[in-house]
Structures are given as structure tokens and as C-alpha cells.
Scaffold this motif. Structure first.
Motif, PDB file in Angstrom:
ATOM      1  N   CYS A 194       6.483  14.040   3.848  1.00  0.00           N
ATOM      2  CA  CYS A 194       7.814  13.746   3.307  1.00  0.00           C
ATOM      3  C   CYS A 194       8.366  14.936   2.508  1.00  0.00           C
ATOM      4  CB  CYS A 194       7.767  12.517   2.418  1.00  0.00           C
ATOM      5  SG  CYS A 194       9.385  12.096   1.724  1.00  0.00           S
ATOM      6  N   PRO A 195       9.467  15.533   2.962  1.00  0.00           N
ATOM      7  CA  PRO A 195      10.017  16.693   2.270  1.00  0.00           C
ATOM      8  C   PRO A 195      10.679  16.355   0.931  1.00  0.00           C
ATOM      9  CG  PRO A 195      11.460  16.079   4.070  1.00  0.00           C
ATOM     10  CD  PRO A 195      10.243  15.198   4.168  1.00  0.00           C
ATOM     11  N   ASP A 196      10.997  15.094   0.733  1.00  0.00           N
ATOM     12  CA  ASP A 196      11.679  14.695  -0.506  1.00  0.00           C
ATOM     13  C   ASP A 196      10.778  13.925  -1.463  1.00  0.00           C
ATOM     14  OD1 ASP A 196      14.273  15.806   0.113  1.00  0.00           O
ATOM     15  OD2 ASP A 196      14.378  14.269   1.677  1.00  0.00           O
ATOM     16  N   VAL A 197       9.508  13.814  -1.154  1.00  0.00           N
ATOM     17  CA  VAL A 197       8.500  13.174  -2.001  1.00  0.00           C
ATOM     18  C   VAL A 197       8.966  11.794  -2.459  1.00  0.00           C
ATOM     19  CG1 VAL A 197       6.877  13.592  -3.893  1.00  0.00           C
ATOM     20  CG2 VAL A 197       7.968  15.523  -2.785  1.00  0.00           C
ATOM     21  N   VAL A 198       9.287  10.939  -1.509  1.00  0.00           N
ATOM     22  CA  VAL A 198       9.790   9.601  -1.847  1.00  0.00           C
ATOM     23  C   VAL A 198       8.758   8.510  -1.585  1.00  0.00           C
ATOM     24  CG1 VAL A 198      12.153  10.290  -1.320  1.00  0.00           C
ATOM     25  CG2 VAL A 198      10.835   9.111   0.411  1.00  0.00           C
ATOM     26  N   ILE A 199       7.536   8.890  -1.191  1.00  0.00           N
ATOM     27  CA  ILE A 199       6.534   7.914  -0.771  1.00  0.00           C
ATOM     28  C   ILE A 199       5.346   7.911  -1.727  1.00  0.00           C
ATOM     29  CG2 ILE A 199       5.044   7.172   1.125  1.00  0.00           C
ATOM     30  CD1 ILE A 199       6.894   8.870   2.986  1.00  0.00           C
ATOM     31  N   GLU A 200       4.956   6.705  -2.157  1.00  0.00           N
ATOM     32  CA  GLU A 200       3.744   6.519  -2.958  1.00  0.00           C
ATOM     33  C   GLU A 200       2.756   5.735  -2.129  1.00  0.00           C
ATOM     34  OE1 GLU A 200       4.208   5.274  -7.111  1.00  0.00           O
ATOM     35  OE2 GLU A 200       6.366   5.349  -6.716  1.00  0.00           O
ATOM     36  N   VAL A 201       1.510   6.205  -2.078  1.00  0.00           N
ATOM     37  CA  VAL A 201       0.452   5.550  -1.317  1.00  0.00           C
ATOM     38  C   VAL A 201      -0.598   5.041  -2.281  1.00  0.00           C
ATOM     39  CG1 VAL A 201      -1.329   5.869   0.435  1.00  0.00           C
ATOM     40  CG2 VAL A 201       0.873   7.007   0.691  1.00  0.00           C
ATOM     41  N   TYR A 202      -1.018   3.810  -2.087  1.00  0.00           N
ATOM     42  CA  TYR A 202      -2.032   3.193  -2.955  1.00  0.00           C
ATOM     43  C   TYR A 202      -3.231   2.758  -2.129  1.00  0.00           C
ATOM     44  CZ  TYR A 202       1.631   3.032  -6.432  1.00  0.00           C
ATOM     45  OH  TYR A 202       2.616   3.393  -7.302  1.00  0.00           O
ATOM     46  N   ARG A 203      -4.408   2.873  -2.714  1.00  0.00           N
ATOM     47  CA  ARG A 203      -5.653   2.405  -2.105  1.00  0.00           C
ATOM     48  C   ARG A 203      -6.410   1.575  -3.129  1.00  0.00           C
ATOM     49  NH1 ARG A 203      -8.327   7.934   0.092  1.00  0.00           N
ATOM     50  NH2 ARG A 203      -6.669   8.506   1.541  1.00  0.00           N
ATOM     51  N   LYS A 250       0.825  -1.199   0.000  1.00  0.00           N
ATOM     52  CA  LYS A 250       0.000   0.000   0.000  1.00  0.00           C
ATOM     53  C   LYS A 250       0.859   1.248   0.000  1.00  0.00           C
ATOM     54  CE  LYS A 250      -3.674  -2.278   2.535  1.00  0.00           C
ATOM     55  NZ  LYS A 250      -4.428  -2.293   3.796  1.00  0.00           N
ATOM     56  N   VAL A 251       2.074   1.128   0.521  1.00  0.00           N
ATOM     57  CA  VAL A 251       3.007   2.254   0.584  1.00  0.00           C
ATOM     58  C   VAL A 251       4.353   1.801   0.040  1.00  0.00           C
ATOM     59  CG1 VAL A 251       4.179   3.889   2.098  1.00  0.00           C
ATOM     60  CG2 VAL A 251       1.854   3.183   2.624  1.00  0.00           C
ATOM     61  N   ILE A 252       4.901   2.596  -0.851  1.00  0.00           N
ATOM     62  CA  ILE A 252       6.206   2.283  -1.445  1.00  0.00           C
ATOM     63  C   ILE A 252       7.125   3.479  -1.250  1.00  0.00           C
ATOM     64  CG2 ILE A 252       7.444   1.756  -3.571  1.00  0.00           C
ATOM     65  CD1 ILE A 252       4.905   0.390  -4.563  1.00  0.00           C
ATOM     66  N   PHE A 253       8.307   3.212  -0.714  1.00  0.00           N
ATOM     67  CA  PHE A 253       9.327   4.240  -0.519  1.00  0.00           C
ATOM     68  C   PHE A 253      10.389   4.099  -1.594  1.00  0.00           C
ATOM     69  CE2 PHE A 253       7.437   3.904   3.595  1.00  0.00           C
ATOM     70  CZ  PHE A 253       7.593   5.133   4.191  1.00  0.00           C
ATOM     71  N   ASN A 254      10.868   5.217  -2.116  1.00  0.00           N
ATOM     72  CA  ASN A 254      12.018   5.207  -3.012  1.00  0.00           C
ATOM     73  C   ASN A 254      13.251   5.242  -2.103  1.00  0.00           C
ATOM     74  OD1 ASN A 254      14.215   5.913  -4.630  1.00  0.00           O
ATOM     75  ND2 ASN A 254      12.918   7.041  -6.056  1.00  0.00           N
ATOM     76  N   ASP A 255      13.786   4.067  -1.805  1.00  0.00           N
ATOM     77  CA  ASP A 255      14.879   3.928  -0.841  1.00  0.00           C
ATOM     78  C   ASP A 255      16.084   4.805  -1.166  1.00  0.00           C
ATOM     79  OD1 ASP A 255      13.313   2.072   0.411  1.00  0.00           O
ATOM     80  OD2 ASP A 255      14.420   0.344  -0.335  1.00  0.00           O
ATOM     81  N   GLU A 256      16.389   4.954  -2.428  1.00  0.00           N
ATOM     82  CA  GLU A 256      17.580   5.711  -2.817  1.00  0.00           C
ATOM     83  C   GLU A 256      17.428   7.209  -2.587  1.00  0.00           C
ATOM     84  OE1 GLU A 256      20.783   4.874  -3.682  1.00  0.00           O
ATOM     85  OE2 GLU A 256      20.007   3.017  -2.837  1.00  0.00           O
ATOM     86  N   ARG A 257      16.209   7.709  -2.599  1.00  0.00           N
ATOM     87  CA  ARG A 257      15.997   9.151  -2.395  1.00  0.00           C
ATOM     88  C   ARG A 257      15.709   9.514  -0.950  1.00  0.00           C
ATOM     89  NH1 ARG A 257      11.532  10.890  -6.152  1.00  0.00           N
ATOM     90  NH2 ARG A 257      11.703  12.741  -4.872  1.00  0.00           N
ATOM     91  N   CYS A 258      15.385   8.523  -0.116  1.00  0.00           N
ATOM     92  CA  CYS A 258      15.056   8.787   1.288  1.00  0.00           C
ATOM     93  C   CYS A 258      16.310   9.190   2.061  1.00  0.00           C
ATOM     94  CB  CYS A 258      14.436   7.548   1.926  1.00  0.00           C
ATOM     95  SG  CYS A 258      13.999   7.760   3.662  1.00  0.00           S
ATOM     96  N   LYS A 259      16.217  10.299   2.808  1.00  0.00           N
ATOM     97  CA  LYS A 259      17.353  10.797   3.593  1.00  0.00           C
ATOM     98  C   LYS A 259      17.255  10.414   5.062  1.00  0.00           C
ATOM     99  CE  LYS A 259      18.122  14.711   0.556  1.00  0.00           C
ATOM    100  NZ  LYS A 259      17.954  16.153   0.404  1.00  0.00           N
ATOM    101  N   GLY A 260      16.258   9.608   5.411  1.00  0.00           N
ATOM    102  CA  GLY A 260      16.147   9.128   6.777  1.00  0.00           C
ATOM    103  C   GLY A 260      15.793  10.187   7.802  1.00  0.00           C
ATOM    104  N   CYS A 261      14.995  11.174   7.436  1.00  0.00           N
ATOM    105  CA  CYS A 261      14.647  12.257   8.369  1.00  0.00           C
ATOM    106  C   CYS A 261      13.682  11.795   9.462  1.00  0.00           C
ATOM    107  CB  CYS A 261      14.057  13.439   7.608  1.00  0.00           C
ATOM    108  SG  CYS A 261      12.400  13.141   6.945  1.00  0.00           S
ATOM    109  N   GLU A 262      13.012  10.702   9.233  1.00  0.00           N
ATOM    110  CA  GLU A 262      12.083  10.078  10.187  1.00  0.00           C
ATOM    111  C   GLU A 262      10.780  10.842  10.402  1.00  0.00           C
ATOM    112  OE1 GLU A 262      13.743   8.254  13.721  1.00  0.00           O
ATOM    113  OE2 GLU A 262      15.754   8.324  12.838  1.00  0.00           O
ATOM    114  N   LEU A 263      10.493  11.859   9.598  1.00  0.00           N
ATOM    115  CA  LEU A 263       9.231  12.583   9.745  1.00  0.00           C
ATOM    116  C   LEU A 263       8.032  11.663   9.532  1.00  0.00           C
ATOM    117  CD1 LEU A 263      10.015  15.984   7.987  1.00  0.00           C
ATOM    118  CD2 LEU A 263       9.611  15.586  10.420  1.00  0.00           C
ATOM    119  N   CYS A 264       8.131  10.771   8.567  1.00  0.00           N
ATOM    120  CA  CYS A 264       7.017   9.867   8.275  1.00  0.00           C
ATOM    121  C   CYS A 264       6.696   8.960   9.463  1.00  0.00           C
ATOM    122  CB  CYS A 264       7.301   9.036   7.035  1.00  0.00           C
ATOM    123  SG  CYS A 264       8.846   8.116   7.103  1.00  0.00           S
TER     124      CYS A 264
END
Length: 93
Positions: A80-89, A25-39
Motif C-alpha cells: 500500500c503506497p498510502d499506508v492505509v492498512i493495519e494487519v493484526y494477528r 484482522k485487516v483494517i483499512f482507513n477508508d478515507e485515505r484509500c485512493k482505490g489504486c487496487e494494488l492490495c
């Protein structure tokens, strides 16, 4: 600012039966994630954790540890400040 808003809207779009995502349901672009932990701070189910692995930039990316508990609320994608997350429903037609 508008580029980020547009990207969030595109990534938060409702998609149904997408074979590319499988059961996720949720996909992260691992390579673009900076690990800020906001999510991790906004997930109402507390299922977003920081991965043990390190991406090529030296960060621990976020990941959903229990996809079946995800309610596809989209809070993670919106913060997410880097827009690395896709949410599906799944959409009932």
C-alpha cells in the motif's frame, strides 16, 4: 522513504486480543484509500475487493470481504503506497 517504512512496521505490528479491532484482522482507513487496487493484486486468498461506497475524496476504497479467510500475511499492508492498512494477528503466549 523512512517515514513510510516506519508506518508500515507500526501498522504491521502483531497485536493480540485487541478489543478495538474485534474479529477483524485487516483494517483499512477508508478515507485515505485512493482505490489504486494494488492490495487486491497481492492477496493470496483474493478476499480484498473494492467497496461499492465512495469516500469523501471520490474513491472506492478497498475492503476485506471475508475476514475469517484472512491469514494476516501483511502483503496488502506492505504494498500500500498510502499506508492505509493495519494487519493484526493473534499471538500465542
Amino acid at each position: 522513504m523512512y517515514n513510510n517504512v516506519q508506518a508500515i512496521i507500526l501498522n504491521f505490528s502483531i497485536k493480540g486480543g485487541n478489543a478495538m479491532t474485534g474479529d477483524k484482522k485487516v483494517i483499512f482507513n477508508d478515507e485515505r484509500c485512493k482505490g489504486c487496487e494494488l492490495c487486491t493484486t497481492v492477496c493470496p486468498k483474493e478476499i480484498i475487493k473494492m467497496a461499492e461506497k465512495i469516500n469523501s475524496h471520490g474513491y472506492h476504497p478497498a475492503e476485506v470481504v471475508e475476514q475469517d479467510k484472512c491469514i494476516s500475511c501483511g502483503r496488502c499492508a506492505l504494498i500500500c503506497p498510502d499506508v492505509v492498512i493495519e494487519v493484526y494477528r493473534l499471538v500465542n503466549k
